[in-house]
Design an enzyme around this catalytic site. Structure first.
Site, PDB file in Angstrom:
ATOM      1  N   CYS A   1      46.893  50.192  61.072  1.00 27.97           N
ATOM      2  CA  CYS A   1      46.942  48.921  60.349  1.00 27.97           C
ATOM      3  C   CYS A   1      48.171  48.920  59.442  1.00 27.97           C
ATOM      4  CB  CYS A   1      45.668  48.749  59.531  1.00 27.97           C
ATOM      5  SG  CYS A   1      45.608  47.205  58.600  1.00 27.97           S
TER       6      CYS A   1
ATOM      7  N   CYS B   1      40.080  42.375  60.955  1.00 26.96           N
ATOM      8  CA  CYS B   1      41.159  42.607  59.987  1.00 26.96           C
ATOM      9  C   CYS B   1      42.244  41.538  60.127  1.00 26.96           C
ATOM     10  CB  CYS B   1      41.755  44.004  60.199  1.00 26.96           C
ATOM     11  SG  CYS B   1      43.190  44.352  59.157  1.00 26.96           S
TER      12      CYS B   1
ATOM     13  N   CYS C   1      45.585  43.605  61.554  1.00 26.63           N
ATOM     14  CA  CYS C   1      45.674  44.285  62.865  1.00 26.63           C
ATOM     15  C   CYS C   1      44.586  43.848  63.838  1.00 26.63           C
ATOM     16  CB  CYS C   1      45.622  45.805  62.659  1.00 26.63           C
ATOM     17  SG  CYS C   1      44.031  46.415  62.046  1.00 26.63           S
TER      18      CYS C   1
ATOM     19  N   CYS D   1      38.574  47.898  57.129  1.00 24.86           N
ATOM     20  CA  CYS D   1      39.258  47.986  58.418  1.00 24.86           C
ATOM     21  C   CYS D   1      39.332  49.476  58.753  1.00 24.86           C
ATOM     22  CB  CYS D   1      40.662  47.388  58.330  1.00 24.86           C
ATOM     23  SG  CYS D   1      41.675  47.765  59.782  1.00 24.86           S
TER      24      CYS D   1
ATOM     25  N   ASP E   1      47.804  40.799  20.846  1.00 24.92           N
ATOM     26  CA  ASP E   1      48.134  40.568  22.252  1.00 24.92           C
ATOM     27  C   ASP E   1      49.637  40.629  22.452  1.00 24.92           C
ATOM     28  OD1 ASP E   1      47.447  40.169  24.839  1.00 24.92           O
ATOM     29  OD2 ASP E   1      47.203  38.006  24.704  1.00 24.92           O
TER      30      ASP E   1
ATOM     31  N   TYR F   1      49.275  49.908  14.122  1.00 25.10           N
ATOM     32  CA  TYR F   1      47.833  50.134  14.076  1.00 25.10           C
ATOM     33  C   TYR F   1      47.384  51.597  14.181  1.00 25.10           C
ATOM     34  CZ  TYR F   1      48.501  50.045  19.187  1.00 25.10           C
ATOM     35  OH  TYR F   1      48.940  50.278  20.470  1.00 25.10           O
TER      36      TYR F   1
ATOM     37  N   LYS G   1      42.691  42.801  17.645  1.00 25.71           N
ATOM     38  CA  LYS G   1      43.392  43.336  18.828  1.00 25.71           C
ATOM     39  C   LYS G   1      44.568  42.415  19.132  1.00 25.71           C
ATOM     40  CE  LYS G   1      42.476  45.195  23.405  1.00 25.71           C
ATOM     41  NZ  LYS G   1      43.599  44.563  24.093  1.00 25.71           N
TER      42      LYS G   1
ATOM     43  N   LYS H   1      36.007  42.368  23.226  1.00 26.43           N
ATOM     44  CA  LYS H   1      36.796  41.255  23.746  1.00 26.43           C
ATOM     45  C   LYS H   1      35.999  39.952  23.584  1.00 26.43           C
ATOM     46  CE  LYS H   1      40.281  42.003  25.685  1.00 26.43           C
ATOM     47  NZ  LYS H   1      40.738  42.625  26.906  1.00 26.43           N
TER      48      LYS H   1
ATOM     49  N   GLU I   1      39.989  46.221  13.168  1.00 30.20           N
ATOM     50  CA  GLU I   1      41.286  45.538  13.218  1.00 30.20           C
ATOM     51  C   GLU I   1      41.255  44.508  14.329  1.00 30.20           C
ATOM     52  OE1 GLU I   1      44.407  48.718  13.576  1.00 30.20           O
ATOM     53  OE2 GLU I   1      42.635  49.954  13.313  1.00 30.20           O
TER      54      GLU I   1
END
Length: 667
Positions: free
Chosen positions: A429, A405, A408, A423, A117, A224, A115, A311, A113
C-alpha cells in the site's frame, strides 16, 4: 569630574532598560515615546562613534537586523514536558486524589495560573545575562531563536538584580489581541490576506529569518516556570514573584489556593473573566506550589505529576458536511475525514474534521449534506460532535463505510475489539510505505535534515525508494534532477542521511516502526536488551517480564521480527552503519547491581539532588516508584521525610536507608 564616554553609554543603557521595563512589563511609562526615541538615538550615535564599547545586550540591539538562514537544533538541558489535560471538576478532584496518595499528606497548596495561548520558549540566563532562547520543539530539543527573541522588549537581556547564577525560565510568546488586529488591518489595507489567529502568528514569527521583521511585530512574553539546580525558593509562587522583581513579565492573575475548592473557584472565576484580558487564554494550569513536593511527585513519561491543565469548554460552530474521505495511516489504520464548508472556529478557518471510525459515524448517524456541529477537541483537533437533524435534506442517505483501501483497493479488515478498520497490505500500500519512511525520518526518530514528507513522496514516486533502508543508497546524482531540487538541496539530504548513522539505538528502535513501540517503550527495550539481535531473539515470556511491557506490545515485537521483510531491512541498516546497539558511552557507569529492586525516594538530600538519585538507581538497574507498596524493596530517606510515609514503611516492614547506605550498596 567630567563623565567619561563609557560611563555615559552605560548610564544611557541602564536608563533605557528601566524605561523598557516600565513600558513593556509594568505598562506604566514615565516618559513619552518621543523622549525615549531621542535617548535611543543618542545612545546609537555614541555607540557608533565608540565601537570599542559595543555590547550585544544594549537596548540598541533590540531592533534586529541579523539574518538567520537556518536555526540550530539544541537539546534541552531539562526536558520541556507536556501537561495532562482535564475538562471537568471530576478530573481535577481525581488528580488531587492521585497526588495525595503519592505524597501521603493533605497538606498541599496549589498555584493557579491562566494557560496562555502562544508558543512556548525556554530562556537561559548566566550571571544575569540572557544567553539563549530555544523553542519547545518536541520537548527534548528545539530551535535556537535567540536573535529573534532579543527583539521582544518585555524579555530582559540583562537582569536588574541578583538571582541564581545559572537558571532557565520558561514562558509563552504571545501576540496581544490589539497588536494582532492592528497587523491584520495593515495587511488588508496592503492587499494581503489577514493572519488566521494570534497563536500561529506568534509561533511563526519566531522562525522568521530576518530579526528586523520580528522586531516590527508586537510580540510579548509571559513567564510561568523557573528551573535551577540550586533553587533558593521554596515554592513555585515565590520563584515567580522573585522573577518579577528581576524584570520578567509574570502575570498578576496567578494565585495561591490552599484547598482544591479554592482551585475550582479560580477556574470558575476566569471562565468568563478571561475574555476581558488583552491576550488569548484557553484554560487554567494548576500546580502543586511546594517545590519539594513537586520534586517528590516527579514525572510520568509525558507530563509532570504535579501539574494539570484545565481546558475550558471548546468553542462550537455549525457548518455543512460536503464529503467524507478516508485517510490511510502508516500502520494501515483507516481514518474517516469530514470535508466541510469552511467555518471560523477558535481563531482558525476549519475545512476538515475527524470522524474517528465507523462506530462514531454510526453513533452520530452523520451523512453527506448534514448540518453538523464542529468543535476543537482540546481546542486543537477539530471534530464533529453532533448533527442538526432539523436541517437534514429530504433525500439524505445513510453513510456506507468503505470496504476497500482507498489507496490500493485491498479489502479492509477489522479485528475483534478494535475500533478502526485496517488495510492489511502492509508492504504494498503506497501510503503505508511512505508513511513508515516519513516516521523513520521524523524529528523524534532519525531526525534527518533536508528530508520532509513531500520529498519522501517524490522519491517514492520516482522509484528511488520503497522502504527506509533505501535512503542509505541514495546519491546526489539521483536527487539533483528531481523537481524543485538543486545541488545544495541534494547535498543537504545526503549529509542528513549520513549524520543519521550517529542517532542512538533507542531512537532507531522507535524509528523502525514496530506497532505500539513508542518513544518510551523503545527506551525500555533498548536499555533491557542492549542491541537489536538480543531483542530479535526475545520470547514472549522474556518480553512481558521487561518493565512496563504488556502482552499487546510483546506480541507486536514478535510479529515484527517474524516477518522476513523486516529482518532484511534490519540487516541492511546494520550494514549501512546505523546504530543498532547501545553505545559504549551510553553504557558507561551503568550496572545491573540493583536489578529487580524497587526504590521509593523521599525527603531532602545533601549528596544527591532527587533527580540525580533517581537516575543513579536506574543506571544501576533499579526501578523508582512514586509510592510505597508491598513491592517496594527500599526507601531512601532524606531530611523531612513525611510521617505518613514513615508509618506506612514501618507497617509494611520495608527497609529505610540513607544516601550513604545507598552509596555503599552500589559501590
Amino acid at each position: 569630574m567630567p563623565v567619561s564616554i563609557e560611563q555615559k553609554i552605560n548610564e544611557l543603557r541602564d536608563e533605557l532598560r528601566m524605561h523598557n521595563y516600565n513600558y513593556y512589563v509594568l505598562d506604566s511609562p514615565v516618559i513619552s515615546d518621543y523622549e525615549f526615541d531621542l535617548k535611543l538615538k543618542e545612545l546609537e550615535k555614541l555607540e557608533a562613534e565608540n565601537p570599542q564599547f559595543f555590547d550585544p545586550n544594549s537596548p540598541t540591539q533590540r531592533v534586529g537586523g541579523e539574518i538567520t538562514k537556518s536555526f540550530n537544533t539544541v537539546v534541552h538541558k531539562n526536558r520541556m514536558y507536556s501537561l495532562d489535560n482535564s475538562y471537568s471538576k471530576e478530573d481535577i478532584l481525581e488528580w488531587e486524589k492521585r497526588i495525595k496518595k503519592i505524597l501521603e499528606t493533605d497538606n498541599i497548596q496549589y498555584s493557579c495560573e491562566l494557560k496562555y495561548d502562544g508558543a512556548s520558549i525556554n530562556l537561559s540566563y548566566e550571571n544575569g545575562i540572557l544567553v539563549s532562547a530555544v523553542t519547545r520543539g518536541d520537548g527534548f530539543q528545539g530551535d535556537d531563536v535567540t536573535t529573534n527573541i532579543k527583539t521582544i522588549k518585555s524579555i530582559p537581556l540583562v537582569l536588574k538584580g541578583n538571582f541564581i547564577k545559572s537558571f532557565e525560565i520558561r514562558g509563552e510568546i504571545i501576540l496581544p489581541l490589539a497588536g494582532f488586529n492592528k497587523m491584520n488591518t495593515e495587511r488588508v489595507e496592503a492587499g494581503e490576506d489577514p493572519y488566521s489567529n494570534p497563536r500561529n502568528t506568534a509561533s511563526g514569527s519566531l522562525k522568521l529569518q530576518d530579526s528586523a521583521e520580528v522586531s516590527k511585530r508586537p510580540l510579548d512574553c509571559l513567564l510561568y516556570h523557573v528551573l535551577a539546580t540550586n533553587n533558593p525558593n521554596k515554592t513555585h509562587f515565590e520563584a515567580l514573584e522573585n522573577a518579577r522583581q528581576l524584570g520578567f513579565k509574570v502575570p498578576k492573575t496567578m494565585e495561591v489556593c490552599k484547598t482544591i475548592d479554592e482551585v475550582l473557584m479560580f477556574i470558575e472565576k476566569w471562565d468568563t473573566k478571561r475574555f476581558d484580558l488583552p491576550y488569548e487564554t484557553d484554560g487554567v494550569v494548576v500546580k502543586v506550589n511546594s517545590l519539594e513536593q513537586q520534586d517528590e511527585l516527579g514525572y510520568t513519561a509525558k507530563a509532570p505529576r504535579w501539574a494539570i491543565a484545565y481546558k475550558y469548554k471548546a468553542e462550537q460552530e455549525s457548518t455543512i458536511l460536503k464529503e467524507i474521505t478516508y485517510q490511510v495511516g502508516r500502520t494501515g489504520a483507516i481514518t474517516p475525514v469530514a470535508n466541510l464548508e469552511p467555518v471560523q472556529l477558535a481563531g482558525t478557518i476549519v475545512k476538515r474534521a475527524s470522524l474517528h471510525n465507523a462506530d462514531q459515524i454510526k453513533k452520530l448517524d452523520v451523512r453527506i449534506g448534514d448540518t453538523v456541529f464542529v468543535e476543537k477537541g482540546g481546542e486543537i483537533i477539530p471534530k464533529i460532535v453532533g448533527v442538526d437533524l432539523t436541517k437534514r435534506p429530504l433525500n439524505s442517505q445513510p453513510t456506507e463505510y468503505i470496504t476497500h483501501c482507498p489507496d490500493c483497493n485491498t479489502e479492509l479488515i477489522r479485528n475483534e475489539g478494535d475500533a478502526k478498520h485496517y488495510c492489511p497490505n502492509e508492504y504494498g500500500c503506497p501510503t503505508q510505505i511512505t508513511g513508515r519512511i516519513q516516521h523513520f525520518i521524523s524529528r523524534k526518530a532519525m531526525n534527518i535534515d533536508g528530508l520532509g514528507a513531500e520529498t519522501i513522496e517524490l522519491l517514492f514516486k520516482e522509484g528511488l525508494i520503497s522502504n527506509y533502508a533505501d535512503l542509505y543508497e541514495l546519491t546526489e546524482a539521483q536527487i539533483i534532477p528531481l523537481e524543485r531540487m538543486a545541488e545544495k538541496s541534494a547535498q543537504n539530504i545526503i549529509a542528513g542521511i549520513e549524520k543519521s548513522k550517529e542517532i542512538p539505538f533507542e531512537k532507531v528502535l522507535f524509528a523502525i516502526g514496530i506497532r505500539f513501540v513508542g518513544e518510551t517503550v523503545a527506551k525500555k527495550l533498548a536499555k533491557h536488551y542492549k542491541n537489536i539481535d538480543a531483542l530479535k531473539k526475545a520470547t514472549f515470556d522474556d518480553l512481558i517480564n521487561v518493565d512496563e511491557i504488556g502482552e499487546k506490545i510483546a506480541q507486536s515485537v514478535l510479529d515484527f521480527f517474524s516477518n522476513e521483510i523486516n529482518i532484511i531491512l534490519i540487516e541492511r541498516l546494520k550494514n549501512y552503519g546505523v546504530q543498532l546497539e547501545l553505545s559504549a558511552e551510553s553504557q558507561e557507569g551503568k550496572t545491573d547491581k540493583l536489578q529487580g529492586e524497587i526504590f521509593v525516594v523521599s525527603g531532602v538530600f545533601t549528596i544527591f539532588n532527587r533527580n540525580d538519585l533517581k537516575k543513579s538507581i536506574e543506571d544501576n538497574g533499579g526501578k523508582v516508584a512514586s509510592s510505597i507498596s508491598k513491592k517496594t524493596s527500599y526507601i531512601i530517606a532524606g531530611d523531612n521525610m513525611g510521617p505518613s510515609k514513615l508509618q506506612k514503611a514501618e507497617t509494611l516492614g520495608i527497609p529505610i536507608i540513607s544516601e550513604n547506605d545507598y552509596l555503599e550498596m552500589i559501590n
